[in-house]
Design an enzyme around this catalytic site. Structure first.
Site, PDB file in Angstrom:
ATOM      1  N   HIS A  56       0.869  -1.196   0.000  1.00 31.01           N
ATOM      2  CA  HIS A  56       0.000   0.000   0.000  1.00 31.01           C
ATOM      3  C   HIS A  56       0.899   1.237   0.000  1.00 31.01           C
ATOM      4  O   HIS A  56       1.517   1.564   1.003  1.00 31.01           O
ATOM      5  CB  HIS A  56      -0.900   0.012   1.243  1.00 31.01           C
ATOM      6  CG  HIS A  56      -1.815   1.194   1.301  1.00 31.01           C
ATOM      7  ND1 HIS A  56      -3.158   1.080   1.528  1.00 31.01           N
ATOM      8  CD2 HIS A  56      -1.586   2.517   1.166  1.00 31.01           C
ATOM      9  CE1 HIS A  56      -3.720   2.275   1.529  1.00 31.01           C
ATOM     10  NE2 HIS A  56      -2.775   3.171   1.307  1.00 31.01           N
ATOM     11  N   LEU A  99       2.389   7.183  -4.461  1.00 35.17           N
ATOM     12  CA  LEU A  99       3.530   7.734  -5.193  1.00 35.17           C
ATOM     13  C   LEU A  99       3.242   9.112  -5.775  1.00 35.17           C
ATOM     14  O   LEU A  99       4.170   9.802  -6.196  1.00 35.17           O
ATOM     15  CB  LEU A  99       3.946   6.785  -6.326  1.00 35.17           C
ATOM     16  CG  LEU A  99       4.695   5.517  -5.912  1.00 35.17           C
ATOM     17  CD1 LEU A  99       4.928   4.618  -7.123  1.00 35.17           C
ATOM     18  CD2 LEU A  99       6.019   5.852  -5.227  1.00 35.17           C
ATOM     19  N   ARG A 100       1.954   9.489  -5.830  1.00 36.99           N
ATOM     20  CA  ARG A 100       1.557  10.778  -6.439  1.00 36.99           C
ATOM     21  C   ARG A 100       1.991  10.843  -7.903  1.00 36.99           C
ATOM     22  O   ARG A 100       2.150   9.819  -8.549  1.00 36.99           O
ATOM     23  CB  ARG A 100       2.117  11.984  -5.658  1.00 36.99           C
ATOM     24  CG  ARG A 100       2.006  11.890  -4.141  1.00 36.99           C
ATOM     25  CD  ARG A 100       0.594  11.810  -3.634  1.00 36.99           C
ATOM     26  NE  ARG A 100       0.576  11.992  -2.172  1.00 36.99           N
ATOM     27  CZ  ARG A 100      -0.383  11.562  -1.376  1.00 36.99           C
ATOM     28  NH1 ARG A 100      -1.412  10.875  -1.859  1.00 36.99           N
ATOM     29  NH2 ARG A 100      -0.329  11.783  -0.086  1.00 36.99           N
ATOM     30  N   ASN A 144      -5.380   7.363  -5.808  1.00 38.88           N
ATOM     31  CA  ASN A 144      -6.093   8.601  -5.417  1.00 38.88           C
ATOM     32  C   ASN A 144      -5.364   9.852  -5.881  1.00 38.88           C
ATOM     33  O   ASN A 144      -5.016  10.732  -5.107  1.00 38.88           O
ATOM     34  CB  ASN A 144      -6.368   8.642  -3.903  1.00 38.88           C
ATOM     35  CG  ASN A 144      -5.114   8.668  -3.047  1.00 38.88           C
ATOM     36  OD1 ASN A 144      -4.069   8.158  -3.450  1.00 38.88           O
ATOM     37  ND2 ASN A 144      -5.201   9.256  -1.862  1.00 38.88           N
ATOM     38  N   HIS A 182     -10.262   0.850   2.140  1.00 39.45           N
ATOM     39  CA  HIS A 182     -10.034   1.836   3.196  1.00 39.45           C
ATOM     40  C   HIS A 182     -11.205   1.676   4.163  1.00 39.45           C
ATOM     41  O   HIS A 182     -12.314   2.124   3.881  1.00 39.45           O
ATOM     42  CB  HIS A 182      -9.981   3.265   2.640  1.00 39.45           C
ATOM     43  CG  HIS A 182      -9.675   4.278   3.703  1.00 39.45           C
ATOM     44  ND1 HIS A 182      -8.498   4.979   3.767  1.00 39.45           N
ATOM     45  CD2 HIS A 182     -10.396   4.674   4.789  1.00 39.45           C
ATOM     46  CE1 HIS A 182      -8.504   5.767   4.837  1.00 39.45           C
ATOM     47  NE2 HIS A 182      -9.656   5.595   5.475  1.00 39.45           N
ATOM     48  N   LEU A 233      -4.725   8.956   8.200  1.00 36.81           N
ATOM     49  CA  LEU A 233      -6.002   8.251   8.296  1.00 36.81           C
ATOM     50  C   LEU A 233      -5.832   6.812   7.827  1.00 36.81           C
ATOM     51  O   LEU A 233      -5.173   6.601   6.813  1.00 36.81           O
ATOM     52  CB  LEU A 233      -7.060   8.964   7.447  1.00 36.81           C
ATOM     53  CG  LEU A 233      -7.507  10.317   8.013  1.00 36.81           C
ATOM     54  CD1 LEU A 233      -8.351  11.071   7.007  1.00 36.81           C
ATOM     55  CD2 LEU A 233      -8.284  10.115   9.320  1.00 36.81           C
ATOM     56  N   ASP A 246       1.588   2.615   3.502  1.00 40.15           N
ATOM     57  CA  ASP A 246       0.749   3.812   3.350  1.00 40.15           C
ATOM     58  C   ASP A 246       1.615   5.071   3.394  1.00 40.15           C
ATOM     59  O   ASP A 246       1.162   6.127   3.838  1.00 40.15           O
ATOM     60  CB  ASP A 246      -0.359   3.873   4.407  1.00 40.15           C
ATOM     61  CG  ASP A 246      -1.499   4.808   4.004  1.00 40.15           C
ATOM     62  OD1 ASP A 246      -1.506   5.285   2.843  1.00 40.15           O
ATOM     63  OD2 ASP A 246      -2.364   5.078   4.850  1.00 40.15           O
ATOM     64  N   HIS A 263       3.090  14.504   1.604  1.00 39.62           N
ATOM     65  CA  HIS A 263       2.468  15.815   1.390  1.00 39.62           C
ATOM     66  C   HIS A 263       3.565  16.848   1.623  1.00 39.62           C
ATOM     67  O   HIS A 263       4.428  16.649   2.486  1.00 39.62           O
ATOM     68  CB  HIS A 263       1.345  16.077   2.396  1.00 39.62           C
ATOM     69  CG  HIS A 263       0.143  15.200   2.216  1.00 39.62           C
ATOM     70  ND1 HIS A 263      -0.864  15.492   1.333  1.00 39.62           N
ATOM     71  CD2 HIS A 263      -0.209  14.032   2.811  1.00 39.62           C
ATOM     72  CE1 HIS A 263      -1.796  14.551   1.388  1.00 39.62           C
ATOM     73  NE2 HIS A 263      -1.426  13.646   2.284  1.00 39.62           N
ATOM     74  N   ALA A 305      -3.841  14.615   5.820  1.00 39.87           N
ATOM     75  CA  ALA A 305      -3.554  13.322   6.449  1.00 39.87           C
ATOM     76  C   ALA A 305      -2.513  12.586   5.626  1.00 39.87           C
ATOM     77  O   ALA A 305      -2.641  12.479   4.412  1.00 39.87           O
ATOM     78  CB  ALA A 305      -4.832  12.494   6.523  1.00 39.87           C
TER      79      ALA A 305
HETATM   80  O1  DOR Z   1      -3.198   9.321   5.869  1.00 41.19           O
HETATM   81  C1  DOR Z   1      -3.578   9.032   4.749  1.00 41.19           C
HETATM   82  N1  DOR Z   1      -3.068   9.625   3.642  1.00 41.19           N
HETATM   83  N2  DOR Z   1      -4.525   8.122   4.629  1.00 41.19           N
HETATM   84  C2  DOR Z   1      -5.088   7.862   3.457  1.00 41.19           C
HETATM   85  O2  DOR Z   1      -5.965   7.044   3.419  1.00 41.19           O
HETATM   86  C3  DOR Z   1      -4.705   8.611   2.224  1.00 41.19           C
HETATM   87  C4  DOR Z   1      -3.358   9.148   2.344  1.00 41.19           C
HETATM   88  C5  DOR Z   1      -3.038  10.173   1.291  1.00 41.19           C
HETATM   89  O3  DOR Z   1      -3.333   9.953   0.121  1.00 41.19           O
HETATM   90  O4  DOR Z   1      -2.460  11.189   1.640  1.00 41.19           O
HETATM   91 ZN    ZN Z   2      -3.243   5.135   1.717  1.00 43.25          ZN
END
Ligand code: DOR
Ligand code: ZN
Length: 351
Positions: free
Chosen positions: A19, A22-23, A47, A142, A225, A253, A257, A269
């Site tokens: 999980h 990578l953006r 996402n 999720h 999250l 995960d 950011h 998050a």
């Molecule tokens: O903390 C999180 N960041 N939880 C997620 O489910 C998504 C992720 C994110 O894409 O930044």
């Molecule tokens: Zn995630």
């Protein structure tokens, strides 16, 4: 970073990350080497903005990841599709059967970063879930409800009871990965359930509880999250990971950011741990007296769940006499990203 006489070494099959975020663009370019340095493969989250919904979008994203990989590094991105109420079962079937995607990701709408296109009405994805069960495509979940009347610390436990169990009962044969579990409720559910189910655990949820976020000032770099829960939950996660339970495996995960988006009145998050995840995990497994189970957690149980062979090559972890210092930040073209601070000395590094 290294000392001349390592106290101990541990060689394991090269791990995978089940999980990972990578953006895209400049961020992808900056964070991809951090993962590819240690990991052979990763399940790449869809996402983005806009999300990766169709086979064509997954193909494009796969090409951009391959393109961003520095010369001389090898890494296999395992692509996912973002499940929406408009997902076309035929497109998904084609994407999975052609080998382009490995799994489909379910975000309940509004659950987390870029989840606005997620699922509101689960009846609308029935046909897709049935197709997935038929072709063997795993559903990555999720697992949090998003209704405002449910306390954020209870959202995972309520999801299991009101969403996950009903979906699994209605769709026999659907293989599910419950991602980034954070509670003893999830541990009990995943280890006790019938049928094909596995769970990932992040490195940070094995090392922090909610006090890390809130005591002594608010710490945005520990906010993710699902949010970290009270200590007893973290202990349950550590016990099950350290047991080598075959249904439980690593999904970092790692979610970068930019610092200015985290250090804000409404901070994003996500915890970025790709840089030091394997060292931190060795520390956790040493603390648990379970270094012999690290390979199962990081390198064996995940491939078994996804029906893939484990990696053939190996990495070696080295135990030093003094704590190892990791970079505090990773630079990107648009600003720095803070690396996960485990909040205690870590004596391990990857050779
Ligand atoms: O903390 C999180 N960041 N939880 C997620 O489910 C998504 C992720 C994110 O894409 O930044
Ligand atoms: Zn995630």
């Amino acid at each position: 970073m290294t000392d001349p006489a390592p106290l101990q070494t541990l060689t394991i099959r090269r791990p995978d990350d089940w999980h990972l975020h990578l953006r895209d663009g400049a961020m992808l370019k900056a964070v991809l080497p951090e993962t590819a340095r240690h990991f052979a493969r990763a399940i790449v989250m869809p996402n983005l903005v806009p999300p990766v919904v169709t086979a064509a979008q997954a193909g494009g994203y796969h090409a951009r990841i391959t393109e961003a990989l520095p010369e001389g590094m090898s890494f296999t991105p395992l692509m996912t599709l973002y499940l929406t109420e408009d997902t076309d079962p035929a497109d998904l079937r084609h994407a999975y059967e052609s080998g382009l995607v490995t799994a489909v990701k379910l975000y309940p709408a509004g659950a987390t970063t870029n989840s606005a296109s997620g699922v509101r009405d689960f009846d609308k994805v029935r046909a897709v879930l049935e197709t997935m069960a038929e072709i063997g495509c795993p559903l990555c979940v999720h697992g949090e409800v998003t209704t405002h009347d449910v306390d954020i610390f209870d959202r995972e436990a309520v999801f299991i009871e009101t969403v996950l169990e009903p979906i699994r009962r209605a769709t026999p044969g659907l293989k599910v990965t419950m991602e980034h579990i954070t509670t003893s409720d999830a541990v009990a559910y995943v280890t006790g359930a019938d049928g094909a189910i596995g769970a990932t655990i992040t490195t940070h949820h094995l090392m922090i509880d909610r006090n890390h976020i809130l005591v002594g000032g608010i710490k945005p770099h520990y906010y993710c999250l699902p949010v970290a829960k009270r200590r007893t939950h973290m202990e349950a996660l550590r016990r099950i990971a350290a047991s080598g339970h075959p249904r439980v495996f690593l999904g970092t995960d790692s979610a970068p950011h930019l610092d200015h988006d985290k250090e804000s009145a409404c901070g994003c998050a996500g915890i970025f741990s790709a840089t030091n995840t394997m060292a931190c995990l060795a520390q956790v497994f040493e603390e648990e007296g379970a270094l012999d189970k690290l390979e199962a957690f990081a390198s064996l149980n995940g491939p078994a769940h996804y029906g893939l062979p484990p990696n053939e090559d190996r990495i070696t972890l080295v135990r030093h006499a003094a704590p190892v210092r990791f970079p505090a930040k990773v630079a990107t073209a648009t600003g720095p990203v803070t690396v996960f601070d485990p909040g205690r000395p870590v004596y391990w590094s990857v050779a």
